[in-house]
Write an enzyme that holds these catalytic residues in place. Sequence first.
Site, PDB file in Angstrom:
ATOM      1  N   SER A   1       0.833  -1.206   0.000  1.00 30.50           N
ATOM      2  CA  SER A   1       0.000   0.000   0.000  1.00 30.50           C
ATOM      3  C   SER A   1       0.863   1.249   0.000  1.00 30.50           C
ATOM      4  O   SER A   1       1.971   1.255   0.557  1.00 30.50           O
ATOM      5  CB  SER A   1      -0.897   0.006   1.245  1.00 30.50           C
ATOM      6  OG  SER A   1      -1.526   1.259   1.424  1.00 30.50           O
TER       7      SER A   1
ATOM      8  N   TYR B   1      -2.485  -0.139  10.048  1.00 31.57           N
ATOM      9  CA  TYR B   1      -2.626  -0.705   8.700  1.00 31.57           C
ATOM     10  C   TYR B   1      -1.322  -0.560   7.920  1.00 31.57           C
ATOM     11  O   TYR B   1      -0.818  -1.525   7.332  1.00 31.57           O
ATOM     12  CB  TYR B   1      -3.767  -0.014   7.958  1.00 31.57           C
ATOM     13  CG  TYR B   1      -3.842  -0.361   6.486  1.00 31.57           C
ATOM     14  CD1 TYR B   1      -4.185  -1.643   6.074  1.00 31.57           C
ATOM     15  CD2 TYR B   1      -3.561   0.596   5.510  1.00 31.57           C
ATOM     16  CE1 TYR B   1      -4.246  -1.968   4.731  1.00 31.57           C
ATOM     17  CE2 TYR B   1      -3.628   0.281   4.167  1.00 31.57           C
ATOM     18  CZ  TYR B   1      -3.963  -1.009   3.784  1.00 31.57           C
ATOM     19  OH  TYR B   1      -4.013  -1.325   2.450  1.00 31.57           O
TER      20      TYR B   1
END
Length: 331
Positions: free
Chosen positions: A127, A152
């Site tokens: 990501s 995350y």
Amino acid sequence: MAILVTGVAGFIGAATAHALLARGDTVIGIDNLNDYYDPALKRARLDELKGQFGSDFRFVEMDFADATALGTLPADFERIVHLGAQAGVRYSLDHPQAYVQSNLVGHANMLELARARQVRHFVYASSSSVYGGNDSLPFRVEDRVDHPLSLYAATKKADELLTETYAHLFRLPSTGLRFFTVYGPWGRPDMAMWIFTKALLAGEPLPLNNGGQMRRDFTYIDDIVRGVIACLDTPPSDDNAVKAGGSRSPHALYNIGNSRSEDLMCVVELLEQATGKKALIDPRPMQPGDVKDTYADISAIERDHGFRPATTIDQGVPLFVDWYRRYHGIA
């Protein structure tokens, strides 16, 4: 031979499976169909795949954080596209265990599966969140990513480190893909494009973090999928040469973005045009774990795989809004 796709009921997973099936591959897809967002949307994506491709698509409802369950998968796949994960920056603030289970335990399980089955290539989703507090734009795969701003992001960085270890110890050919703000038909309800479109069509205020003073490298789903497949088809060589991201093992890291950082308020204007509605604004403070700007340097994936995005935000926004209207039966 088939390709194993995790998170196949998800946004990027379903689109990737569709493209693989359309070109003649067979796909084994796994997903646990959790309720992070409405499972009906996930099932609708699966129905599309089953309806178009029949027996070439095999779906198994399974949690890849369950190593025992993974061991029951058929052995007739030679490549893995691991796109399943617990997504979302803000959700990680209140549900850390979901990220530990899916993104750490689950990723380690998938690496073990890849090693045990001796797959030819392990492609996985990272990501743009890994860039965290970096303030040098555009973000380059050569940049240090040691300061994540959310759990995350930390789990995605950890996934890259775990994969580097497997590539080194077991010579597992692997490619990590740092996705930048993916949007388009069949997108996720927790993403800005969906949230803003829903609010506009309902005549409700748009929640704009940091008062809308943010920039994002919005990347259309079709471009993302082309990048995934281009990387899948060309595993990194085990030749001790330095790969994108710096590894000398067979492990490469790439940004996949549109390579344009769009002002969020310009995107709101495009959504106003596509919906025919005037936005009501609900300015909010910067959210914990969020970043103000993202911008992808895609020179590495362009050099190694010939990737260039083809869809501008001006083209992509109306395509998403048209799909959203059809999916919800809005005239």
